[in-house]
Design an enzyme around this catalytic site. Structure first.
Site, mmCIF file in Angstrom:
data_model
loop_
_atom_site.group_PDB
_atom_site.id
_atom_site.type_symbol
_atom_site.label_atom_id
_atom_site.label_comp_id
_atom_site.label_asym_id
_atom_site.label_seq_id
_atom_site.Cartn_x
_atom_site.Cartn_y
_atom_site.Cartn_z
ATOM 1 C CB CYS A 1 -0.874 0.030 1.239
ATOM 2 S SG CYS A 1 -1.841 -1.454 1.438
ATOM 3 C CD1 TRP B 1 -0.953 -6.767 -0.876
ATOM 4 C CD2 TRP B 1 0.084 -6.025 -2.704
ATOM 5 N NE1 TRP B 1 -0.363 -7.833 -1.480
ATOM 6 C CE2 TRP B 1 0.286 -7.414 -2.591
ATOM 7 C CE3 TRP B 1 0.639 -5.334 -3.781
ATOM 8 C CZ2 TRP B 1 1.020 -8.121 -3.518
ATOM 9 C CZ3 TRP B 1 1.372 -6.039 -4.692
ATOM 10 C CH2 TRP B 1 1.553 -7.424 -4.564
ATOM 11 C CG ASN C 1 0.068 2.335 3.733
ATOM 12 O OD1 ASN C 1 -0.947 2.237 3.075
ATOM 13 N ND2 ASN C 1 1.191 2.844 3.271
ATOM 14 N N GLY C 2 -0.845 -0.725 6.767
ATOM 15 C CA GLY C 2 -0.536 -1.550 7.937
ATOM 16 C C GLY C 2 -1.693 -2.471 8.245
ATOM 17 C CD GLU D 1 21.516 -15.444 -2.755
ATOM 18 O OE1 GLU D 1 21.580 -16.256 -3.681
ATOM 19 O OE2 GLU D 1 21.286 -14.234 -2.938
ATOM 20 C CE LYS E 1 23.359 -11.790 -4.415
ATOM 21 N NZ LYS E 1 22.147 -12.415 -4.666
ATOM 22 C CD GLU F 1 24.730 -11.999 -8.473
ATOM 23 O OE1 GLU F 1 23.914 -11.803 -9.370
ATOM 24 O OE2 GLU F 1 24.423 -11.975 -7.256
ATOM 25 C CG HIS G 1 33.457 -36.289 0.430
ATOM 26 N ND1 HIS G 1 33.787 -37.591 0.719
ATOM 27 C CD2 HIS G 1 32.597 -35.906 1.391
ATOM 28 C CE1 HIS G 1 33.133 -37.985 1.797
ATOM 29 N NE2 HIS G 1 32.403 -36.969 2.234
ATOM 30 C CE LYS H 1 16.905 -6.989 -9.677
ATOM 31 N NZ LYS H 1 17.631 -7.716 -8.629
HETATM 32 C C1 F6R Z 1 21.489 -12.932 -8.312
HETATM 33 C C2 F6R Z 1 20.353 -12.742 -9.194
HETATM 34 C C3 F6R Z 1 20.073 -13.788 -10.207
HETATM 35 C C4 F6R Z 1 18.552 -14.036 -10.282
HETATM 36 C C5 F6R Z 1 18.235 -14.995 -11.444
HETATM 37 C C6 F6R Z 1 16.766 -15.328 -11.486
HETATM 38 O O1 F6R Z 1 21.668 -11.849 -7.458
HETATM 39 O O2 F6R Z 1 19.669 -11.776 -9.107
HETATM 40 O O3 F6R Z 1 20.755 -14.970 -9.940
HETATM 41 O O4 F6R Z 1 18.147 -14.582 -9.070
HETATM 42 O O5 F6R Z 1 18.608 -14.400 -12.656
HETATM 43 O O6 F6R Z 1 16.005 -14.175 -11.628
HETATM 44 P P1 F6R Z 1 14.481 -14.117 -11.212
HETATM 45 O O7 F6R Z 1 14.410 -14.334 -9.746
HETATM 46 O O8 F6R Z 1 14.022 -12.760 -11.634
HETATM 47 O O9 F6R Z 1 13.800 -15.216 -11.960
#
Ligand code: F6R
Length: 604
Positions: free
Chosen positions: A2, A75, A99-100, A480, A484, A487, A503, A599
């Site tokens: 919202c 929302w 909101n909330g 993960e 990060k 990347e 192993h 992205k």
């Molecule tokens: C890593 C990252 C990518 C996405 C991947 C899937 O930081 O952003 O590994 O996670 O490209 O993207 P979505 O989640 O948009 O399907």
């Protein structure tokens, strides 16, 4: 989620409100509305769907001269996304946007109904306007009535209220949901639930604190109270530049998004983690009938969140769960069982491999569920069901808050299934809900932690690679953490199950191998400890992240939330995100737009 806007001034009120709402669109919403109070008349318009529908409805309405208005994008949490449930909500002579979640709205509603008040909507919000009006009838003073109203509200709220009995003022209150009030050079007053709505309009703003309430008018300016006492106005200049203002004072979007996690996770659980149970309005009661197992399919970070939650599905909901990388799944001629629930996870909702995998599952007759951040995306449109993650727009290419909210949704989903299958007791579910509600606190970044990670990062710029290691749920978190780091630092990093090091990978161990050890107290602490000892014996450089001091570590980040494995998970997630960020900053990389990455990956 919202969004709220408000305005008092001489400009075209309708345009100011709709403009402000447009800036909040990225939060996601399913209906919108405005109310304008001018010459003692309230004009109110609401529309389901996008803002263009609201614009269409208001096209013949042209407000003139001085007046005020409030607006909202909703929302749906309590009640479906209908016009009746859209804000502003009307009493006899007042309007409110909120909101909330008002946690005690049922109790308040019963009281008000007993006094003869009729309710139009299914929302929790509507109690606010009626409570105010009942209080006004008793107290005959709008400020006192507003104060008495706010006193009764439990839960999270940012509220704006306009009333014909005091047609110069907008009343406001904030607790747990953000609210900003500001003014421009002419003294016009603006409200927004995020500064995005005020940029380019207000020149100075006050970021309201929890417990703040008050009123504004052109004549009186802003009057602020807390705990019944008038409070000094702590005005700050609002940055004029939209991009840096959108970064909210942070150096990078990724940093802002790491800090935002507390707020967005609160949004993710809102209306879903109830006192006694997990509720998903988006799912039918018979959603899970006939389902024998689950396949999760995703890419990258979304895959990691799926893998983490597969442990929860099996452990809590006692349902067999497999996790597939979408680009592999597509071409492996998978054997698909129509009794499998096919879950795809995607921040963008547009990832080509995930989308194609989803189509394969749909065509094979599987029930499909999307865990997604972007409403109306291709993945959402194709799936039978969707649970939106409510992370808000994520601009940093390296995903942070999207991961956090995906994990949160699936943790709740595992409990939802556990409720359905009765694999957990009521007491166990309640304990999990308590833990869930605690997470927004656990992911709050404190300055000391950030400073510590910033200082540590200078020791981790070279060497021949990183291993992030963990067990159980913390293995996907290790994946993960490594993703990060690679990347945005362009350093080689791998995530590994801690027990798997011996192993093969342990052959790489020497003082130039950096090991980031995730050592939670609640899951296999001793086992991870002995794996880390093996690495330490080979002289690997070790950064331990744990609530327990580990003597053999070269560096140590102390975590606090050791009462529940998921609290530890989320807290450690933040540490790994900050570490990646600070290493990347020291290496002079473009944190938000790392080389070679996009992205949204809409190609194979
Ligand atoms: C890593 C990252 C990518 C996405 C991947 C899937 O930081 O952003 O590994 O996670 O490209 O993207 P979505 O989640 O948009 O399907």
């Amino acid at each position: 989620m919202c969004g709220i806007v408000g305005y008092i001034g001489n400009e075209n009120i309708k345009e100011v409100l709709v403009d402000g709402l447009r800036e909040l669109e990225y939060r996601g919403y399913d209906s919108a509305g405005i109310a304008v109070l001018q010459d003692d008349e309230i004009h109110s318009y609401k529309a389901v769907g996008k803002l263009k529908n609201l614009e269409e409805k208001t096209k013949n309405f042209t407000p003139h001269t001085l007046g005020m208005g409030i607006g909202h994008t909703r929302w749906a949490t309590h009640g479906k996304p209908t016009e009746i449930n859209a804000h502003p909500h009307l009493g006899e002579f007042s309007y409110v946007v909120h909101n909330g979640i008002i946690e005690n709205y049922q109790e308040l509603k019963k009281e008000l109904q007993a006094q003869g008040v009729k309710f139009l909507s299914q929302t929790d919000t509507e109690v606010i306007v009626h409570l105010f009006e009942q209080n006004y009838k008793l107290l005959k003073d709008p400020m006192k009535a507003f104060e008495a109203t706010v006193e009764r509200l439990q839960g999270a709220y940012a509220v704006l209220l306009m009333t014909k009995v005091d047609a110069d003022r907008i009343y406001f209150a904030k607790n747990g949901s953000p609210m900003i009030v500001g003014n421009d050079q002419n003294g016009d007053i603006y409200f927004g639930s995020s500064d995005a709505a005020l940029i380019g309009k207000a020149s100075e703003v006050i970021y309201l604190d929890d417990g703040d309430y008050g009123y504004t008018s052109i004549k009186e300016g802003i009057t602020l109270f807390s705990d019944g006492k008038e409070k000094e106005l702590n005005k700050k200049a609002l940055v004029g530049d939209r991009v840096s203002a959108q970064k909210g004072g942070f150096r990078f979007f990724m940093e802002k998004e790491i800090y935002e996690q507390s707020e967005v996770l609160a949004d993710t659980v809102m209306g879903r983690a109830l006192d006694e149970k997990i509720a998903f309005e988006e799912l039918d009661p018979n959603f899970f009938d006939g389902i024998e197992d689950i396949t999760i399919c995703a890419c990258g970070t979304s895959y990691n969140s799926g893998l983490a939650c597969s442990y929860l599905f099996e452990r809590q909901a006692k349902i067999r769960t497999s996790v597939e990388i979408a680009s592999e799944f597509r071409y492996k001629d998978p054997l698909l069982n129509p009794k499998t629930l096919f879950v795809v996870i995607s921040q963008s909702g547009e990832t080509a491999d995930t989308l194609e995998a989803l189509k394969m599952a749909r065509d094979a007759g599987l029930k499909t569920l999307a865990i997604c951040n972007v409403d109306n995306s291709s993945i959402v449109r194709i799936s039978d069901y969707t649970l939106l993650t409510r992370a808000g727009i994520e601009k940093g290419v390296a995903s942070t808050k999207a991961f956090a909210t995906q994990v949160m949704v699936m943790w709740m989903l595992s409990l939802y299934i556990a409720q359905h299958k009765k694999t957990m007791t009521q007491e166990q579910i309640k304990a999990e809900i308590e833990a869930i509600r605690h997470i927004p606190q656990a992911v709050k970044v404190n300055d000391k932690l950030h400073e510590k990670v910033k200082r540590l990062s200078k020791r981790y710029l070279h060497g021949h690679g990183f291993f992030f290691i963990g067990r159980d749920l913390f293995y996907p978190l290790a994946l993960e953490g490594a993703l990060k780091l690679k990347e945005i630092s362009y350093l080689h990093a791998e995530g590994y199950p801690a027990g798997e090091m011996k192993h093969g990978p342990i052959a790489l161990a020497d003082s130039n191998l950096f090991t980031i050890a995730l050592m939670p107290k609640n899951i296999h602490y001793d086992k991870v400890k002995s794996n880390v000892e093996e690495l330490s014996a080979r002289d690997a450089t070790i950064l331990a992240i744990s609530p327990e001091r580990f003597e053999l570590a070269d560096d140590y980040v102390h975590t606090y939330y050791s009462d529940h494995a998921m609290s530890e998970f989320f807290e450690m997630m933040v540490v790994t995100q900050l570490l990646a960020l600070e290493i990347s900053v020291r290496l002079g990389n473009d944190v938000d737009m790392p080389r070679n990455l996009a992205k949204s990956v809409t190609v194979e």
